[in-house]
Design an enzyme around this catalytic site. Structure first.
Site, mmCIF file in Angstrom:
data_model
loop_
_atom_site.group_PDB
_atom_site.id
_atom_site.type_symbol
_atom_site.label_atom_id
_atom_site.label_comp_id
_atom_site.label_asym_id
_atom_site.label_seq_id
_atom_site.Cartn_x
_atom_site.Cartn_y
_atom_site.Cartn_z
ATOM 1 N N GLU A 45 -2.870 9.202 8.006
ATOM 2 C CA GLU A 45 -1.649 8.405 8.205
ATOM 3 C C GLU A 45 -1.267 8.462 9.685
ATOM 4 O OE1 GLU A 45 0.796 6.406 6.496
ATOM 5 O OE2 GLU A 45 1.425 6.328 8.590
ATOM 6 N N GLN B 265 11.142 1.427 2.158
ATOM 7 C CA GLN B 265 11.327 -0.015 2.374
ATOM 8 C C GLN B 265 12.373 -0.679 1.476
ATOM 9 O OE1 GLN B 265 7.355 -1.941 2.821
ATOM 10 N NE2 GLN B 265 6.597 0.103 3.237
ATOM 11 N N CYS C 167 7.352 -6.893 -3.173
ATOM 12 C CA CYS C 167 8.699 -7.163 -3.698
ATOM 13 C C CYS C 167 9.159 -8.586 -3.323
ATOM 14 C CB CYS C 167 9.702 -6.132 -3.206
ATOM 15 S SG CYS C 167 11.259 -6.215 -4.155
ATOM 16 N N LYS D 209 3.550 -6.638 -6.524
ATOM 17 C CA LYS D 209 3.436 -5.442 -5.685
ATOM 18 C C LYS D 209 4.817 -4.864 -5.393
ATOM 19 C CE LYS D 209 -0.880 -7.080 -3.719
ATOM 20 N NZ LYS D 209 -1.757 -6.152 -4.452
ATOM 21 N N ALA E 220 8.087 0.126 -7.735
ATOM 22 C CA ALA E 220 8.278 0.349 -9.173
ATOM 23 C C ALA E 220 6.938 0.321 -9.896
ATOM 24 C CB ALA E 220 9.201 -0.722 -9.734
ATOM 25 N N CYS F 231 11.960 -5.486 -10.121
ATOM 26 C CA CYS F 231 12.629 -5.902 -8.887
ATOM 27 C C CYS F 231 14.136 -5.894 -9.098
ATOM 28 C CB CYS F 231 12.167 -7.301 -8.481
ATOM 29 S SG CYS F 231 12.938 -7.843 -6.946
HETATM 30 C C1 LIG Z 1 12.163 -5.553 2.410
HETATM 31 C C2 LIG Z 1 11.468 -4.846 1.286
HETATM 32 C C3 LIG Z 1 12.159 -4.563 0.129
HETATM 33 C C4 LIG Z 1 11.524 -3.940 -0.928
HETATM 34 N N1 LIG Z 1 12.248 -3.658 -2.051
HETATM 35 C C5 LIG Z 1 11.667 -3.035 -3.073
HETATM 36 C C6 LIG Z 1 12.422 -2.689 -4.231
HETATM 37 O O1 LIG Z 1 13.626 -2.929 -4.304
HETATM 38 N N2 LIG Z 1 11.795 -2.065 -5.255
HETATM 39 C C7 LIG Z 1 10.454 -1.766 -5.204
HETATM 40 O O2 LIG Z 1 9.931 -1.208 -6.153
HETATM 41 N N3 LIG Z 1 9.710 -2.073 -4.115
HETATM 42 C C8 LIG Z 1 10.281 -2.691 -3.061
HETATM 43 N N4 LIG Z 1 9.551 -2.981 -1.944
HETATM 44 C C9 LIG Z 1 8.088 -2.777 -1.959
HETATM 45 C C10 LIG Z 1 7.667 -1.331 -1.720
HETATM 46 O O3 LIG Z 1 8.312 -0.802 -0.602
HETATM 47 C C11 LIG Z 1 6.155 -1.304 -1.549
HETATM 48 O O4 LIG Z 1 5.566 -1.926 -2.664
HETATM 49 C C12 LIG Z 1 5.624 0.106 -1.389
HETATM 50 O O5 LIG Z 1 6.123 0.700 -0.223
HETATM 51 C C13 LIG Z 1 4.108 0.092 -1.369
HETATM 52 O O6 LIG Z 1 3.630 1.377 -1.100
HETATM 53 P P1 LIG Z 1 2.227 1.577 -0.383
HETATM 54 O O7 LIG Z 1 2.075 3.044 -0.202
HETATM 55 O O8 LIG Z 1 1.180 0.810 -1.067
HETATM 56 O O9 LIG Z 1 2.436 0.893 1.030
HETATM 57 P P2 LIG Z 1 3.410 1.393 2.187
HETATM 58 O O10 LIG Z 1 4.573 2.115 1.587
HETATM 59 O O11 LIG Z 1 3.664 0.221 3.033
HETATM 60 O O12 LIG Z 1 2.571 2.474 2.955
HETATM 61 C C14 LIG Z 1 1.370 2.159 3.631
HETATM 62 C C15 LIG Z 1 1.098 3.316 4.592
HETATM 63 O O13 LIG Z 1 -0.217 3.164 5.132
HETATM 64 C C16 LIG Z 1 -0.172 3.456 6.524
HETATM 65 N N5 LIG Z 1 -1.288 2.779 7.170
HETATM 66 C C17 LIG Z 1 -1.346 1.502 7.619
HETATM 67 N N6 LIG Z 1 -2.543 1.265 8.152
HETATM 68 C C18 LIG Z 1 -3.263 2.409 8.044
HETATM 69 C C19 LIG Z 1 -4.585 2.778 8.415
HETATM 70 N N7 LIG Z 1 -5.402 1.928 9.054
HETATM 71 N N8 LIG Z 1 -4.979 4.031 8.152
HETATM 72 C C20 LIG Z 1 -4.167 4.907 7.523
HETATM 73 N N9 LIG Z 1 -2.906 4.611 7.138
HETATM 74 C C21 LIG Z 1 -2.474 3.368 7.395
HETATM 75 C C22 LIG Z 1 1.190 2.942 6.963
HETATM 76 O O14 LIG Z 1 1.601 3.551 8.186
HETATM 77 C C23 LIG Z 1 2.055 3.329 5.787
HETATM 78 O O15 LIG Z 1 2.610 4.616 5.930
HETATM 79 C C24 LIG Z 1 10.168 -3.587 -0.833
HETATM 80 C C25 LIG Z 1 9.464 -3.839 0.346
HETATM 81 C C26 LIG Z 1 10.111 -4.466 1.400
HETATM 82 C C27 LIG Z 1 9.355 -4.728 2.679
#
Ligand SMILES: Cc1cc2nc3c(=O)[nH]c(=O)nc-3n(C[C@H](O)[C@H](O)[C@H](O)COP(=O)(O)OP(=O)(O)OC[C@H]3O[C@@H](n4cnc5c(N)ncnc54)[C@H](O)[C@@H]3O)c2cc1C
Length: 432
Positions: free
Chosen positions: A69, A77, A195, A340, A343, A375
């Site tokens: 990371e 988010q 989301c 996506k 939740a 959502c």
């Molecule tokens: C405005 C907004 C509102 C939202 N509201 C909701 C909500 O109300 N309810 C809900 O359930 N979800 C919501 N979401 C969605 C939720 O935040 C995401 O679905 C969730 O964070 C996905 O988790 P993830 O770990 O897959 O990705 P992320 O949480 O985005 O994490 C990805 C991680 O990978 C890292 N990374 C990137 N590139 C690399 C690389 N090359 N090598 C290693 N690491 C890397 C990043 O730095 C980051 O830390 C919302 C999102 C947004 C943007």
């Protein structure tokens, strides 16, 4: 690594751990990504998915886990919508990455640049390699600003913003709260987004604010969505339409922004059903950019052939790769069918952790993800419509008798007041 506009980056800039709350590392080995290494389980991405999964695997007794990371800070988010709507402070959504990294997990502070399943290796941006017994791929989504001409330029202008970038969420609220008359346009792109409802949330929060200020009648509010209805879940659509009518919002379905003229403050909106394009002048624009898997991931052999989004090809139930049995994926980068969201991945985390534990012990992956997602629509500054649905957008209520898909005060309290604590203290610790 990713394609972003100047200041509106989706990948977080390196932040020294000491500059964000909770900055002390807790017995976690932090490695700057130099030299080749091997770990039993390598997790690529320490966001919502990566940290929750690593914590749960530790609880299940897996000893040798590394998280790759790059960012020194961890962002929650879902709170971005509240920051942009003026119902949360920006500081509530960020903590030092070191403070959320599970005890006993090795943090490799570097970016993955490639994953080579043939040699079981993650290639880091620094050039070194981490080989693995199993790899879990969860680097989230990339924001494709370049896919809409003029969108990146608009984000750099004083009139447009996007809650999809932490640094811009406060700008959103500054724009919305200052508006007293004119036109506010809120847009959602087609294709996979995290989301999708987050394109609408700042609109309802702003409308309620403008109504309180007595200026809602002087503001034309337009919501542009690519879907045939406002969201696509029966029951939820009716509740959202009721609020849309209450606030006097103009809803454009089957539509999306195809170009932005930042200087002229105009968006071009194409209605795919009517095959018609209109120009909308705006005083404030809140736009959600198109999204896809990170470019470097698209270039690996992990996505399905011909799948343009670049998502990791996994069995949508077991979350195990369909061609490489020691590759797994969950969260936004996984090629599952669900909407996506955090939740969804809360359910996925338990499934993947159980399946990986079983395989590490010589068994079979028996746990199955059922496609659940949710959502929370903040339809006012004190109420939420909590939509729960499956991977075909059919209602999937956790507690059918409580009807949380109706506008309620209790779901606001759950989502706004209680959920951030649940995230930091339980979900990221692999306990919820
Ligand atoms: C405005 C907004 C509102 C939202 N509201 C909701 C909500 O109300 N309810 C809900 O359930 N979800 C919501 N979401 C969605 C939720 O935040 C995401 O679905 C969730 O964070 C996905 O988790 P993830 O770990 O897959 O990705 P992320 O949480 O985005 O994490 C990805 C991680 O990978 C890292 N990374 C990137 N590139 C690399 C690389 N090359 N090598 C290693 N690491 C890397 C990043 O730095 C980051 O830390 C919302 C999102 C947004 C943007």
């Amino acid at each position: 690594m990713t394609t972003e506009p100047g200041p509106a980056r989706s990948s977080t800039p390196p932040v020294p751990p000491s500059s964000v709350p909770g900055a002390s590392a807790k017995g976690t080995l932090v490695i700057a990504g130099r030299g080749n290494r091997h770990h039993e389980v390598v997790v690529v991405g320490g966001g919502n998915a990566g940290i929750s999964l690593a914590a749960r695997l530790r609880r299940y007794g897996v000893r040798d886990i590394a998280v790759v990371e790059p960012s020194g800070r961890h962002l929650f988010q879902p709170l971005f919508s509240h920051i942009g709507g003026g119902t949360a402070e920006a500081a509530e959504a960020v903590r030092a990455q070191a403070s959320v990294m599970p005890d006993g997990v090795t943090w490799i502070q570097d970016s993955a640049a490639d994953i080579r399943p043939e040699t079981n290796a993650v290639v880091l941006a620094s050039g070194s390699e981490v080989t693995y017994g199993h790899v879990v791929v969860c680097p989230g989504l990339q924001l494709d600003w370049h896919k809409v001409p003029g969108l990146a330029e608009a984000m750099n202008s004083p009139y447009a913003s996007s809650n999809y970038v932490y640094e811009l969420a406060s700008k959103t609220w500054n724009l919305l709260k200052e508006l007293r008359s004119g036109t506010a346009v809120f847009t959602m792109p087609s294709g996979p987004v995290k989301c999708g409802g987050a394109s609408q949330k700042p609109m309802y929060l702003a409308c309620d604010y403008w109504r309180q200020q007595g200026v809602l009648d002087q503001i034309r509010v337009v919501l542009v969505v690519p879907t045939a209805t406002v969201y696509g879940v029966p029951g939820v659509d009716e509740e959202l339409n009721r609020k849309i009518n209450e606030y006097g919002v103009e809803l454009r379905c089957n539509s999306e922004v195809v170009a932005v003229d930042a200087e002229g403050r105009t968006v071009r909106v194409h209605d795919s059903q009517a095959d018609r394009t209109e120009s909308l002048a705006y005083d404030v624009l809140h736009a959600v950019p198109p999204q896809s898997a990170p470019d470097w991931l698209k270039a690996t052999s992990l996505p399905a052939k011909g799948e343009s989004g670049g998502f990791v090809e996994v069995d949508p139930e077991t979350l195990r790769h369909t061609r490489y049995p020691n590759v797994w994926s969950l969260g936004d980068a996984a090629g599952t069918r669900n909407s996506k969201a955090g939740a969804a991945l809360r359910k996925q985390t338990t499934v993947l952790a159980k399946n990986l534990k079983a395989v590490l012990r010589g068994g079979e992956p028996k746990s199955k993800y059922n496609g659940y997602s949710a959502c929370p629509f903040t339809v006012s500054r004190s109420t939420v419509v909590f939509a729960e649905f499956d991977d075909q957008y059919r209602p999937m209520p956790t507690l059918p008798k409580i009807h949380v898909a109706k506008e309620r005060r209790s779901t606001w309290i759950l989502e706004r007041d209680l959920f951030p604590g649940i995230y930091w203290n339980l979900i990221l610790k692999g306990r919820a």
